[in-house]
Every structure is written in structure tokens, then in C-alpha cells.
Design an enzyme around this catalytic site. Structure first.
Site, PDB file in Angstrom:
ATOM      1  N   SER A 139       0.840  -1.206   0.000  1.00  0.00           N
ATOM      2  CA  SER A 139       0.000   0.000   0.000  1.00  0.00           C
ATOM      3  C   SER A 139       0.871   1.251   0.000  1.00  0.00           C
ATOM      4  O   SER A 139       1.669   1.474   0.905  1.00  0.00           O
ATOM      5  CB  SER A 139      -0.902   0.015   1.229  1.00  0.00           C
ATOM      6  N   HIS A 155      -1.294  -1.217  -4.224  1.00  0.00           N
ATOM      7  CA  HIS A 155      -2.572  -0.881  -3.590  1.00  0.00           C
ATOM      8  C   HIS A 155      -2.627   0.630  -3.361  1.00  0.00           C
ATOM      9  O   HIS A 155      -1.734   1.205  -2.731  1.00  0.00           O
ATOM     10  CB  HIS A 155      -2.665  -1.649  -2.262  1.00  0.00           C
ATOM     11  N   ASP A 161      -4.746   3.718  -1.860  1.00  0.00           N
ATOM     12  CA  ASP A 161      -5.804   4.061  -0.912  1.00  0.00           C
ATOM     13  C   ASP A 161      -6.281   5.489  -1.115  1.00  0.00           C
ATOM     14  O   ASP A 161      -5.570   6.438  -0.781  1.00  0.00           O
ATOM     15  CB  ASP A 161      -5.268   3.920   0.518  1.00  0.00           C
ATOM     16  N   MET A 187      -8.837   8.389  -0.032  1.00  0.00           N
ATOM     17  CA  MET A 187      -9.670   8.762   1.121  1.00  0.00           C
ATOM     18  C   MET A 187     -10.197  10.179   0.953  1.00  0.00           C
ATOM     19  O   MET A 187      -9.477  11.049   0.463  1.00  0.00           O
ATOM     20  CB  MET A 187      -8.824   8.713   2.394  1.00  0.00           C
ATOM     21  N   HIS A 224      -8.388   1.256  -3.973  1.00  0.00           N
ATOM     22  CA  HIS A 224      -9.302   1.064  -2.846  1.00  0.00           C
ATOM     23  C   HIS A 224      -9.948   2.411  -2.526  1.00  0.00           C
ATOM     24  O   HIS A 224      -9.303   3.284  -1.950  1.00  0.00           O
ATOM     25  CB  HIS A 224      -8.476   0.529  -1.655  1.00  0.00           C
ATOM     26  N   MET A 281     -12.021   4.697  -0.478  1.00  0.00           N
ATOM     27  CA  MET A 281     -12.652   4.946   0.822  1.00  0.00           C
ATOM     28  C   MET A 281     -13.304   6.315   0.740  1.00  0.00           C
ATOM     29  O   MET A 281     -12.889   7.270   1.407  1.00  0.00           O
ATOM     30  CB  MET A 281     -11.600   4.866   1.930  1.00  0.00           C
ATOM     31  N   MET A 306     -11.621  -5.625   5.375  1.00  0.00           N
ATOM     32  CA  MET A 306     -10.795  -4.716   6.173  1.00  0.00           C
ATOM     33  C   MET A 306     -10.527  -5.356   7.526  1.00  0.00           C
ATOM     34  O   MET A 306     -11.452  -5.746   8.237  1.00  0.00           O
ATOM     35  CB  MET A 306     -11.527  -3.376   6.383  1.00  0.00           C
ATOM     36  N   GLY A 308      -8.791   4.119   7.157  1.00  0.00           N
ATOM     37  CA  GLY A 308      -8.466   5.533   7.351  1.00  0.00           C
ATOM     38  C   GLY A 308      -6.995   5.789   7.610  1.00  0.00           C
ATOM     39  O   GLY A 308      -6.492   6.851   7.263  1.00  0.00           O
ATOM     40  N   PHE A 309      -6.314   4.824   8.193  1.00  0.00           N
ATOM     41  CA  PHE A 309      -4.926   5.060   8.574  1.00  0.00           C
ATOM     42  C   PHE A 309      -4.077   3.805   8.390  1.00  0.00           C
ATOM     43  O   PHE A 309      -4.574   2.693   8.572  1.00  0.00           O
ATOM     44  CB  PHE A 309      -4.841   5.504  10.046  1.00  0.00           C
ATOM     45  N   GLY A 310      -2.807   4.016   8.084  1.00  0.00           N
ATOM     46  CA  GLY A 310      -1.861   2.920   8.076  1.00  0.00           C
ATOM     47  C   GLY A 310      -1.333   2.700   9.489  1.00  0.00           C
ATOM     48  O   GLY A 310      -1.577   3.516  10.391  1.00  0.00           O
ATOM     49  N   GLY A 311      -0.663   1.593   9.692  1.00  0.00           N
ATOM     50  CA  GLY A 311       0.031   1.359  10.957  1.00  0.00           C
ATOM     51  C   GLY A 311      -0.832   0.928  12.123  1.00  0.00           C
ATOM     52  O   GLY A 311      -0.380   0.950  13.271  1.00  0.00           O
ATOM     53  N   ASP A 336      -6.843  -6.393   4.201  1.00  0.00           N
ATOM     54  CA  ASP A 336      -6.161  -5.100   4.277  1.00  0.00           C
ATOM     55  C   ASP A 336      -6.162  -4.561   5.707  1.00  0.00           C
ATOM     56  O   ASP A 336      -7.229  -4.325   6.279  1.00  0.00           O
ATOM     57  CB  ASP A 336      -6.898  -4.135   3.338  1.00  0.00           C
ATOM     58  N   GLY A 337      -4.953  -4.346   6.244  1.00  0.00           N
ATOM     59  CA  GLY A 337      -4.825  -3.675   7.528  1.00  0.00           C
ATOM     60  C   GLY A 337      -4.136  -4.510   8.589  1.00  0.00           C
ATOM     61  O   GLY A 337      -4.562  -5.615   8.895  1.00  0.00           O
ATOM     62  N   GLY A 338      -3.031  -3.971   9.086  1.00  0.00           N
ATOM     63  CA  GLY A 338      -2.324  -4.645  10.176  1.00  0.00           C
ATOM     64  C   GLY A 338      -1.599  -5.905   9.765  1.00  0.00           C
ATOM     65  O   GLY A 338      -1.344  -6.782  10.595  1.00  0.00           O
ATOM     66  N   GLY A 374       1.130  -1.999   4.148  1.00  0.00           N
ATOM     67  CA  GLY A 374       1.639  -0.645   3.957  1.00  0.00           C
ATOM     68  C   GLY A 374       2.865  -0.392   4.787  1.00  0.00           C
ATOM     69  O   GLY A 374       4.005  -0.432   4.307  1.00  0.00           O
ATOM     70  N   SER A 375       2.655  -0.177   6.093  1.00  0.00           N
ATOM     71  CA  SER A 375       3.771   0.191   6.968  1.00  0.00           C
ATOM     72  C   SER A 375       4.834  -0.901   7.044  1.00  0.00           C
ATOM     73  O   SER A 375       6.027  -0.599   7.139  1.00  0.00           O
ATOM     74  CB  SER A 375       3.258   0.542   8.371  1.00  0.00           C
TER      75      SER A 375
HETATM   76  C1  DX5 Z   1      -6.216   1.659   5.649  1.00  0.00           C
HETATM   77  C2  DX5 Z   1      -5.824   1.315   4.251  1.00  0.00           C
HETATM   78  C3  DX5 Z   1      -4.709   0.355   4.177  1.00  0.00           C
HETATM   79  C4  DX5 Z   1      -3.427   0.804   4.820  1.00  0.00           C
HETATM   80  C5  DX5 Z   1      -2.825  -0.421   5.452  1.00  0.00           C
HETATM   81  O1  DX5 Z   1      -7.389   2.386   5.632  1.00  0.00           O
HETATM   82  O2  DX5 Z   1      -6.917   0.787   3.527  1.00  0.00           O
HETATM   83  O3  DX5 Z   1      -4.486  -0.089   2.838  1.00  0.00           O
HETATM   84  O4  DX5 Z   1      -2.507   1.386   3.941  1.00  0.00           O
HETATM   85  O5  DX5 Z   1      -1.739  -0.045   6.199  1.00  0.00           O
HETATM   86  P1  DX5 Z   1      -0.994  -1.037   7.186  1.00  0.00           P
HETATM   87  O6  DX5 Z   1      -0.479  -2.178   6.360  1.00  0.00           O
HETATM   88  O7  DX5 Z   1       0.104  -0.192   7.752  1.00  0.00           O
HETATM   89  O8  DX5 Z   1      -1.991  -1.478   8.213  1.00  0.00           O
HETATM   90 ZN    ZN Z   2      -6.484  -0.122   1.536  1.00  0.00          ZN
END
Ligand code: DX5
Ligand code: ZN
Length: 217
Positions: free
Chosen positions: A7, A32, A34, A36, A65, A67, A136, A141-144, A174-176, A196-197
Site C-alpha cells: 500500500s 494498492h 488508498d 480517502m 481502494h 474509501m 478490512m 483511514g490510517f496505516g500502521g 487489508d490492515g495490520g 503498507g507500513s
Molecule cells: C487503511 C488502508 C490500508 C493501509 C494499510 O485504511 O486501507 O491499505 O494502507 O496499512 P498497514 O499495512 O500499515 O496497516
Molecule cells: Zn487499503
């Protein structure tokens, strides 16, 4: 066999081209993206012009993606910007069936994403029309953020639903997602892992992409 979709949200936004080249060298096939709107989710990222510019510098598969509220307003723009897959949130599109048909009418793959608290039952009358389901595993909304443990069962249940109703559908999560839980998610039935992170936060992004790929094949 599963694949990785790094991501871009966690990449260095001042060096997007270089960041994308690193994941490509590391063996990624997907990117990917994102999008928003500060409305469906409490954050704003990037949009159509950025994707359009990136399309000129890479042949990675663009996994977009959305959002955003009422994504049906912008489908054509994202197609023209170079999306290969467009995923909308079930919670954000009132006439989901129509939105999916619109995406497919442009010849790109159509996905539906569900927030963590949304039950998979809402897919019952749309699963035969779609190419991808995005579960999800954090609140968007946020990475990490940390993976929500209850999503493991949801992934398994979605795998069963896909196998029963439309086996060609790609199951994306997607996520974590970290190196430490990737394998478990593949075993639960995921086909495409967004990270992502864990990818762009690494000291060596090329090597981290390779590590992921080795782990999930
Ligand atoms: C969150 C995004 C994700 C995000 C994942 O809303 O849809 O794609 O980038 O980030 P990580 O892998 O850091 O959880
Ligand atoms: Zn995403």
C-alpha cells in the site's frame, strides 16, 4: 498461493516513483492505492491526478481502494487514471449493484470492501457479480494500525462463501498485516495481502518485499 499488494499510503510521498521501483524490484505485481475523502474515513490521502501520473511510470497492477462516499460519482475518472481493479465500500454506495455494473462496464475488475463490523451476509446477492472481496482487518483511514483478531474468522467465513458461490473471486485482506501474521492469513484463505507500513516502513523496502513474497507463496 497468495500475492502481496504493497500500500502506497505508507510510502515516502516525496519519492513515489523510487518507492514503486523498489517494490517492483522486490517482485511485487500489485500496487494498492488508498483513496480517502475525509468523509467516509477521517483522513484524506491522494486522488485521481496522482494515480494518473503514477500510471506513466509503472506497469504494476493498480488496485484502487476507494474509501470515499458515493464512489459511483468518480468511477470513470479512476478508470481513465489507470485503475485495473476498483474496490468500493458496501457501506459507502447505496446502489451497490449499479456501481459494480458501472465499474465492469469499463472493462476493469470490480471489488467490494467491508468494514470490520459489517457482516459478510451483505455479499449474498452481489457475490456472483464481483471479481474481488476486500476484508478490512482494521478500521479504514490510517496505516500502521493493529490487526483486529476477530477478522481471522471473518476471512475464513468469506473463503467458504467464495468457494461455495463464486470460486473465481479474489479474497483480499487489508490492515495490520505484518511478516509475523501473513502466513496465518494465507492459511485462513486470503489470496491478496495488502501491507503498507510493514513494507514501506522497512529499512530495505526491496528486501522486505522479497521476504513477504517468499513467505506467502
Ligand atoms: C487503511 C488502508 C490500508 C493501509 C494499510 O485504511 O486501507 O491499505 O494502507 O496499512 P498497514 O499495512 O500499515 O496497516
Ligand atoms: Zn487499503
Amino acid at each position: 498461493m497468495a500475492k502481496l499488494a504493497p500500500s502506497l499510503l505508507s510510502a515516502d510521498f516525496a519519492n513515489l516513483k523510487e518507492e514503486i521501483e523498489k517494490i517492483k524490484v522486490g517482485g511485487a505485481e500489485f500496487l494498492h492505492l488508498d483513496v480517502m475523502d475525509g468523509n467516509f474515513v477521517p483522513n484524506i490521502s491522494f486522488g485521481i491526478p496522482v494515480i494518473k501520473s503514477l500510471r506513466k511510470v509503472t506497469d504494476l497492477i493498480f488496485d484502487v481502494h476507494l474509501m470515499i462516499e458515493k464512489p459511483e460519482r468518480y468511477i470513470k475518472d479512476f478508470v481513465q487514471a489507470g485503475a485495473d481493479i476498483i474496490t468500493v465500500h458496501q457501506e459507502a454506495s447505496l446502489h451497490l449493484h449499479r456501481t459494480i455494473q458501472e465499474i465492469k462496464s469499463h472493462g476493469v475488475k470490480a471489488g467490494v470492501s467491508l468494514n470490520p463490523a459489517t457482516p459478510i451476509d451483505v455479499l449474498e446477492y452481489i457475490i456472483k457479480d464481483i471479481d474481488l472481496i476486500l476484508i478490512m482487518s482494521v478500521n479504514p483511514g490510517f496505516g500502521g494500525q493493529s490487526f483486529i483478531p476477530a477478522m481471522l474468522d471473518k476471512i475464513r467465513a468469506t473463503r467458504d462463501l467464495i468457494d461455495r458461490e463464486n470460486p473465481g473471486v479474489i479474497l483480499e485482506v487489508d490492515g495490520g498485516i505484518k511478516l509475523s501474521n501473513a502466513k496465518e492469513l494465507v492459511e485462513a484463505g486470503a489470496d491478496l495481502l495488502v501491507a503498507g507500513s510493514e513494507v514501506f516502513g522497512a529499512e530495505d523496502v526491496v528486501e522486505r518485499t522479497r521476504e513477504f513474497n517468499k513467505l506467502i507463496v
